[in-house]
Write a protein that holds these residues in place. Structure first.
Motif, PDB file in Angstrom:
ATOM      1  N   ALA A  33     -25.715  10.468 -16.834  1.00 19.02           N
ATOM      2  CA  ALA A  33     -27.160  10.368 -16.980  1.00 19.02           C
ATOM      3  C   ALA A  33     -27.978   9.465 -15.896  1.00 19.02           C
ATOM      4  O   ALA A  33     -28.835   9.742 -15.266  1.00 19.02           O
ATOM      5  N   GLY A  34     -27.225   8.454 -16.023  1.00 20.39           N
ATOM      6  CA  GLY A  34     -27.609   7.608 -14.531  1.00 20.39           C
ATOM      7  C   GLY A  34     -27.734   8.103 -13.181  1.00 20.39           C
ATOM      8  O   GLY A  34     -28.742   7.907 -12.471  1.00 20.39           O
ATOM      9  N   LEU A  35     -26.463   9.033 -13.005  1.00 24.04           N
ATOM     10  CA  LEU A  35     -26.450   9.413 -11.545  1.00 24.04           C
ATOM     11  C   LEU A  35     -27.334  10.397 -11.406  1.00 24.04           C
ATOM     12  O   LEU A  35     -28.164  10.376 -10.303  1.00 24.04           O
ATOM     13  N   ARG A  36     -27.737  11.077 -12.583  1.00 20.26           N
ATOM     14  CA  ARG A  36     -28.636  12.244 -12.542  1.00 20.26           C
ATOM     15  C   ARG A  36     -30.170  11.456 -12.202  1.00 20.26           C
ATOM     16  O   ARG A  36     -31.020  11.927 -11.482  1.00 20.26           O
ATOM     17  N   GLY A  37     -30.487  10.445 -12.794  1.00 19.36           N
ATOM     18  CA  GLY A  37     -31.483   9.598 -12.578  1.00 19.36           C
ATOM     19  C   GLY A  37     -31.792   9.186 -11.039  1.00 19.36           C
ATOM     20  O   GLY A  37     -32.681   9.530 -10.415  1.00 19.36           O
ATOM     21  N   GLU A  38     -30.448   8.816 -10.388  1.00 17.95           N
ATOM     22  CA  GLU A  38     -30.679   8.310  -9.045  1.00 17.95           C
ATOM     23  C   GLU A  38     -30.783   9.417  -8.196  1.00 17.95           C
ATOM     24  O   GLU A  38     -31.425   9.554  -7.114  1.00 17.95           O
ATOM     25  N   LEU A  39     -30.203  10.590  -8.509  1.00 18.56           N
ATOM     26  CA  LEU A  39     -30.198  11.679  -7.917  1.00 18.56           C
ATOM     27  C   LEU A  39     -31.651  12.316  -7.605  1.00 18.56           C
ATOM     28  O   LEU A  39     -32.082  12.719  -6.767  1.00 18.56           O
ATOM     29  N   ALA A  40     -32.414  12.274  -8.911  1.00 17.70           N
ATOM     30  CA  ALA A  40     -33.786  12.620  -8.804  1.00 17.70           C
ATOM     31  C   ALA A  40     -34.722  11.744  -8.124  1.00 17.70           C
ATOM     32  O   ALA A  40     -35.592  12.422  -7.446  1.00 17.70           O
ATOM     33  N   LYS A  41     -34.289  10.597  -8.343  1.00 16.65           N
ATOM     34  CA  LYS A  41     -35.055   9.475  -7.356  1.00 16.65           C
ATOM     35  C   LYS A  41     -34.967  10.040  -5.922  1.00 16.65           C
ATOM     36  O   LYS A  41     -35.901  10.041  -5.011  1.00 16.65           O
ATOM     37  N   ARG A  42     -33.606  10.276  -5.424  1.00 17.59           N
ATOM     38  CA  ARG A  42     -33.407  10.542  -4.026  1.00 17.59           C
ATOM     39  C   ARG A  42     -34.155  11.747  -3.511  1.00 17.59           C
ATOM     40  O   ARG A  42     -34.854  11.850  -2.615  1.00 17.59           O
ATOM     41  N   ALA A  43     -34.259  12.763  -4.506  1.00 20.85           N
ATOM     42  CA  ALA A  43     -34.799  14.088  -4.042  1.00 20.85           C
ATOM     43  C   ALA A  43     -36.349  13.785  -4.159  1.00 20.85           C
ATOM     44  O   ALA A  43     -36.910  14.269  -3.113  1.00 20.85           O
ATOM     45  N   ALA A  44     -36.802  13.107  -4.928  1.00 18.75           N
ATOM     46  CA  ALA A  44     -38.229  12.764  -5.028  1.00 18.75           C
ATOM     47  C   ALA A  44     -38.537  11.922  -3.488  1.00 18.75           C
ATOM     48  O   ALA A  44     -39.564  12.451  -3.114  1.00 18.75           O
ATOM     49  N   GLY A  45     -37.777  11.453  -3.205  1.00 19.52           N
ATOM     50  CA  GLY A  45     -38.054  10.428  -1.988  1.00 19.52           C
ATOM     51  C   GLY A  45     -38.159  11.501  -0.668  1.00 19.52           C
ATOM     52  O   GLY A  45     -38.578  10.945   0.271  1.00 19.52           O
ATOM     53  N   LEU A  46     -37.437  12.502  -0.934  1.00 20.60           N
ATOM     54  CA  LEU A  46     -37.269  13.558   0.249  1.00 20.60           C
ATOM     55  C   LEU A  46     -38.459  14.388   0.293  1.00 20.60           C
ATOM     56  O   LEU A  46     -38.656  15.360   1.042  1.00 20.60           O
ATOM     57  N   GLY A  47     -39.424  14.362  -0.741  1.00 20.73           N
ATOM     58  CA  GLY A  47     -40.640  15.273  -0.857  1.00 20.73           C
ATOM     59  C   GLY A  47     -40.167  16.505  -1.758  1.00 20.73           C
ATOM     60  O   GLY A  47     -41.149  17.318  -1.738  1.00 20.73           O
ATOM     61  N   ILE A  48     -39.184  16.625  -2.430  1.00 24.70           N
ATOM     62  CA  ILE A  48     -38.656  17.459  -3.356  1.00 24.70           C
ATOM     63  C   ILE A  48     -39.505  17.370  -4.646  1.00 24.70           C
ATOM     64  O   ILE A  48     -39.245  16.173  -5.311  1.00 24.70           O
ATOM     65  N   PRO A  49     -40.306  18.307  -5.083  1.00 30.20           N
ATOM     66  CA  PRO A  49     -41.076  17.916  -6.463  1.00 30.20           C
ATOM     67  C   PRO A  49     -40.017  18.085  -7.474  1.00 30.20           C
ATOM     68  O   PRO A  49     -39.149  19.104  -7.614  1.00 30.20           O
ATOM     69  N   VAL A  50     -39.945  16.929  -8.407  1.00 32.47           N
ATOM     70  CA  VAL A  50     -38.974  16.875  -9.378  1.00 32.47           C
ATOM     71  C   VAL A  50     -39.583  17.176 -10.824  1.00 32.47           C
ATOM     72  O   VAL A  50     -40.671  16.285 -11.005  1.00 32.47           O
ATOM     73  N   GLY A  51     -39.272  17.874 -11.578  1.00 24.16           N
ATOM     74  CA  GLY A  51     -39.740  18.322 -12.706  1.00 24.16           C
ATOM     75  C   GLY A  51     -39.840  16.952 -13.613  1.00 24.16           C
ATOM     76  O   GLY A  51     -38.962  16.408 -13.984  1.00 24.16           O
ATOM     77  N   GLN A  52     -41.137  16.870 -14.196  1.00 21.07           N
ATOM     78  CA  GLN A  52     -41.290  15.716 -15.195  1.00 21.07           C
ATOM     79  C   GLN A  52     -40.624  16.153 -16.690  1.00 21.07           C
ATOM     80  O   GLN A  52     -40.942  17.245 -17.047  1.00 21.07           O
TER      81      GLN A  52
END
Lengths: 332, 119, 90, 512
Positions: free
Chosen positions: A313-332
């Motif tokens: 779960a921690g890794l998923r959170g970090e990956l979501a943050k990384r994706a969002a930082g790239l401009g990819i919309p990450v589902g809320q």
């Protein structure tokens, strides 16, 4: 000689090729990466439609839903062309060779706690098949992708993944000879903990949009798998005396750090261009990140116990943050 | 025979006559004159009379050759698409069966190029 | 009639050693020298022995290093750790 | 003290074959979540039957560790030469600036094919069912990228000084004679994976490319171009692996199923002829564009095809494979091939991105010696006439555009095999349309797959359709990005010639 050099300077008619100068906006000396990359994929009319895909031209941008005005925005920040790529990898491999032969000579694997040796064989050796799937996907993108910038980098990735599969194979040979590899494959084929992953890999092989394949493999799956295996599993192994394994998998850690810069640059440039691109990326990421998390959960639990699910779960959170930082919309 | 393909594989020919804006292609080949390395292809309207081919098109292409000045048009042996052909100066190409991508191959008896080299 | 197999190598220092080793191990081989390269023809089959090359070069030679010197070959190839064989009717 | 280990079942040191087998062959698995035919959709439709993919032998057995190590070493050596060539102004030390024209053809016609090979080997490297051929193809895919890039990097330096090299990728897709290599490779790329390998790995790489690379690279060395010979030989060392893949894949197909034999033979026939026609340009480069010559096209054909290819096809006879159809036509043409190609480019060089010229007295003596059957009788008189015309300021250029072959796209300049004074022109009708060919070989190829070749983008026809920038030669040249008066026309009077002479003068100046 002095006169020759002077003549040379006077007579130089141009600094680089015209297609490079058009991109640079002026005729000035270009880098080897630029000359080796820009506009290599032929434009203009093609002669014959492929018999294996009559609906498309040989090189055809419409094989993905992603639209870019200029596919050469997908430049590689590492500036890898063949020469710089192979020399970089030869250097990394030389270090890996030293580690492998050190561990083999000192019988370092045997120093790991026996039950953790089993754990390593269970989680690591089947990964060479995951790498082999990644090799096929990278190769597929090289085949169907558009523009030399992205397809040359995916070619390098394809051979990287074969190389990593073979490093894992060599660790397997050290950790138990050919039998260990055979057993690793049996686990890959039959062990219940591995089946969601094998299903994911096989499903990824038949994704029809090559850019979706890029997101599924390099962002979603690798984005969770690499930190889980090479950071968290490795860390857990330290308590069982598994430092020799860390030495042997250093290649993968270094590789991941390097390749992430390229993956992020590609995704950032793609997302930047349009809402439509961002929609595609967001949808693909949501789908495949979920699949990857589900496929990794049984392995995380098997290796890390109950802490595995939280770790994931921690890794998923970090990956979501990384994706969002790239401009990819990450589902809320 | 036909192509083996994974799906339907039929595409319009790239050089249909309708792509040439009212012209059709005509291939010309003057035997024994290898100075002109290959047959020459020209776009011409099907309504062009033969007199224009003989009087304008051919000289424009071949007059550089020293033999051209010696050609007696009445003596030329013409073939159209492999068959003997007697062109009528007044009639159009289309009226004489010259179609899109026809080949007119001809020899000029007595004129066999330079230096005995069919050049 | 026995058909020739052939191998062409660069005229580098390593190439010279390998050529010498091939000529020593294959009495029927003929070396044709061109600018920058040498083409060796040999009827039927030609063998390259790691040990002979190592002796010629004065160091331990790995046959996969041939990658650095080879220009061209003709014939079926079979390689193991100690020798590389080029042959017809393999 | 003897070291013993009892803990883990440590493997004894594995031999190369065993090690390769564990590290590569073992990677694959039989899928169960997706049907195999969905993962490998392209290996069925060509009619080739494979019963056991594991029977494919990869004779070099490279693993990635060794690949990276050796390839990096090659790259280090090559770029050291390229750098030093540039720093020492090596371009000033070639035999003659006419030589550079061979590089112009190389960069615009060959380097783009290396790129195309890169992409298409990635295609088959993904899609073959078996691990062995898949990895061999992938290694070739990345090697071919290497070749495209090392060629660009080597020739980049020449581009700084000479004309005609400045826009190669743009030209590749537009300039008329470059449709010959482009259509050749796209024909192969658009075929199924087995035909592709037969075309490129076997018919081209194994049977024909030695004719391109080996004498040409040796020729580069002979003409003082150390940069080109270095990339050439460096590429050839990869090529040997690729050729071996070509032979192995052919044997594999032939051994797997008897039904494959006629299919493979048909492909060998087709691709021999297609490749041979492509090499007409190479024939001309060898005989006319190397100021110091290594061997004639005719000699190269005899060594590499008649002898080398002869041995190969004798070996393949046990599978029921014979020499390619029309090989005897190719051998009959060897006295004429290069001369007819050169004569053609000589008269169309106003529309080409390289220069042509007439051979000088020394070169003519060489031609006479190498081509006693044909040179004095047929070709020397041409050059004598053209030379006299040029001296009077009437350098000959053809006013018409040539009929191109519908298949090989070369102007139909070849003569009948039994009569070198008569142009060979063939025609057929298909679904109401007429098509023209340079030879029976090309017409046969068309008739076997007409649906493919009706699509051909024939430059001359495209010009007449108005798709190439305009109706006049200058408009078309602009569309090509060809700098009229610099890139094209005779070498005599060109800016390249003027530059070269100024270098020679400055060298003479420093010498005294």
């Amino acid at each position: 000689m002095a006169l020759d050099i002077k003549t040379n300077a006077l007579d130089q008619r141009r600094q680089t090729f015209a297609h490079i100068a058009r991109r640079l906006g002026e005729d000035r000396p270009a880098s080897r990466y630029e000359e080796a990359t820009f506009d290599l994929q032929p434009g203009g009319a093609h002669h014959y439609r492929p018999t294996w895909d009559p609906a498309h031209e040989l090189y055809d941008a419409s094989r993905t839903g992603i639209v870019l005005a200029d596919w050469y925005v997908l430049k590689d920040p590492r500036q890898f062309y063949y020469g710089t790529y192979t020399i970089a990898r030869a250097r990394m491999m030389e270090a890996a060779e030293k580690a492998l032969s050190f561990v083999e000579k000192r019988n370092g694997f045997a120093a790991i706690a026996p039950e953790w040796q089993d754990t390593i064989r269970f989680y690591l050796l089947p990964l060479r098949h995951v790498e082999w799937g990644a090799n096929m996907n990278a190769c597929s993108i090289t085949d169907l992708g558009f523009g030399a910038a992205i397809t040359q980098a995916t070619m390098f990735t394809a051979t990287d993944r074969l190389g990593i599969a073979q490093i894992i194979g060599r660790i397997g040979l050290i950790a138990g000879g050919g039998q260990a590899l055979d057993e690793g494959k049996r686990v890959w084929m039959d062990a219940p903990e591995w089946q969601p992953m094998r299903r994911l890999v096989e499903d990824s092989l038949v994704i029809s949009d090559w850019f979706e394949m890029f997101v599924a493999q390099f962002l979603a799956l690798d984005g969770l798998l690499y930190p889980l295996v090479y950071d968290l599993f490795d860390l857990a192994g330290q308590a069982h005396g598994a430092s020799s394994l860390s030495m042997m998998t250093e290649f993968m850690v270094d590789w991941r750090d390097e390749v992430t810069r390229w993956i992020d640059a590609v995704l950032r440039a793609t997302a930047r261009e349009s809402d439509a691109n961002r929609d595609h990326l967001g949808r693909w990421f949501a789908h495949w990140e979920q699949r990857a998390a589900e496929a990794l959960a049984p392995l995380a639990t098997r290796v890390l116990g109950e802490a595995g699910i939280d770790a994931l779960a921690g890794l998923r959170g970090e990956l979501a943050k990384r994706a969002a930082g790239l401009g990819i919309p990450v589902g809320q | 025979m036909s192509v083996k393909a994974i799906g339907a594989y039929r595409f319009a020919p790239a050089d249909r006559v309708e792509n040439f804006h009212g012209n059709q292609l005509l291939t010309l080949l003057w035997d024994d004159h290898l100075m002109f390395a290959a047959p020459i292809v020209v776009p011409v309207p099907p309504s062009m009379p033969w007199s224009a081919v003989a009087g304008e098109v051919l000289p424009q292409l071949y007059a550089q050759h020293p033999d051209w000045a010696k050609v007696d048009m009445g003596e030329v042996e013409w073939t159209l698409d492999g068959e003997p052909f007697e062109p009528d100066a007044a009639r159009s190409l289309a009226e004489q069966g010259v179609h899109h991508k026809s080949v007119i191959r001809f020899r000029t008896p007595g004129l066999v190029g330079l230096a005995g080299a069919h050049f | 009639m026995t058909q020739n197999v052939s191998i062409t190598l660069q005229n580098t220092d390593e190439g010279r050693g390998i050529i010498a080793a091939i000529m020593a191990d294959n009495p029927d081989a003929v070396a044709n020298r061109y600018p920058a390269m040498t083409k060796i023809d040999c009827p039927g089959r030609l063998v390259m022995n790691r040990e002979t090359i190592s002796t010629e070069l004065g160091r331990d030679y790995d046959l996969q290093e041939l990658n650095l010197t080879l220009v061209c070959l003709s014939g079926n190839v079979d390689e193991d750790d100690d020798r590389l064989l080029i042959a017809w009717n393999a | 003290m003897t070291t013993t280990t009892t803990q883990s079942p440590r493997a004894k040191k594995l031999g190369i074959k065993e090690r390769y087998s564990y590290l590569t062959r073992g990677l694959d698995w039989e899928p169960s979540y997706q049907p195999r035919e969905k993962i490998f959709p392209y290996t069925d439709y060509e009619g080739i039957r494979i019963h056991d993919w594991d029977k494919f032998e990869d004779p070099f057995r490279l693993t990635m560790d060794a690949y990276w190590k050796f390839q990096a070493e090659k790259e280090r050596r090559l770029y050291a030469v390229i750098d030093s060539f540039a720093q020492n102004n090596g371009q000033m030390n070639v035999t003659d600036a006419r030589y550079i024209n061979a590089l112009k053809i190389f960069l615009t016609a060959v380097s783009p094919l290396e790129y195309a090979a890169h992409r298409s080997y990635a295609h088959v490297g993904r899609h073959f069912d078996g691990v062995g051929p898949r990895i061999a193809c992938q290694m070739q895919a990345i090697d071919e990228l290497r070749h495209a890039q090392t060629q660009i990097h080597t020739i980049s330096h020449f581009n700084k000084f000479f004309d005609g090299l400045h826009d190669p990728w743009h030209m590749f897709s537009r300039v008329w004679y470059l449709s010959v290599p482009k259509s050749f490779f796209e024909d192969a790329m658009s075929a199924g994976p087995f035909e592709f390998l037969t075309a490129i790995s076997f018919s081209f790489e194994y049977v024909l490319t030695s004719l391109l690379f080996v004498p040409f690279m040796s020729g580069a060395a002979y003409n003082g171009d150390m940069a080109t010979v270095t990339f050439g030989f460096s590429a050839q060392s990869d090529e040997s692996r690729h050729m071996t893949l070509g032979l192995e894949i052919i044997k594999f197909m032939l051994e797997q199923d008897e039904g494959n034999v006629p299919i493979v033979q048909k492909w060998i026939d087709k691709w021999f002829w297609r490749g041979y026609r492509l090499l007409s340009i190479v024939a001309m480069m060898m005989d006319y564009m190397l100021p110091k010559k290594i061997m004639s096209w005719k000699e190269a054909w005899e060594i590499y095809f008649e002898q080398g290819g002869g041995a190969l096809f004798t070996d393949l006879a046990r599978y029921g494979i014979r020499l390619p159809k029309y090989h005897e036509i190719a051998s009959a043409e060897k006295d004429h091939y290069s001369h007819q190609a050169w004569s053609t480019f000589y008269q169309y060089t106003h529309a080409a991105a390289f220069h042509t010229w007439l051979p000088d007295a020394g070169e003519e003596a060489w031609m006479r010696e190498k081509y006693p059957e044909s040179y004095d009788r047929l070709y020397a008189p041409r050059y004598a006439h053209w030379g006299a015309e040029a001296d009077e300021g009437k350098r000959f250029y053809n006013n018409g555009l040539p009929q191109l072959c519908q298949v090989c796209q070369v102007p139909a300049f070849f003569t009948e095999a039994n009569d070198p004074t008569r142009i060979s022109l063939r025609t057929c009708e298909h679904e109401g349309e007429h098509y023209h060919f340079c030879s029976d070989g090309c017409r046969d190829i068309f008739l076997d797959e007409p649906e493919k070749y009706v699509q051909a983008w024939l430059p001359v026809h495209q010009i007449y359709q108005g798709n190439c920038g305009g109706a006049t030669v200058p408009e078309v040249l602009d569309w090509y990005h060809l700098n009229g008066g610099a890139d094209n026309l005779d070498y005599k009077g060109s800016p390249d010639e003027a530059l070269w002479q100024s270098w020679q003068a400055s060298k003479a100046g420093t010498g005294t």
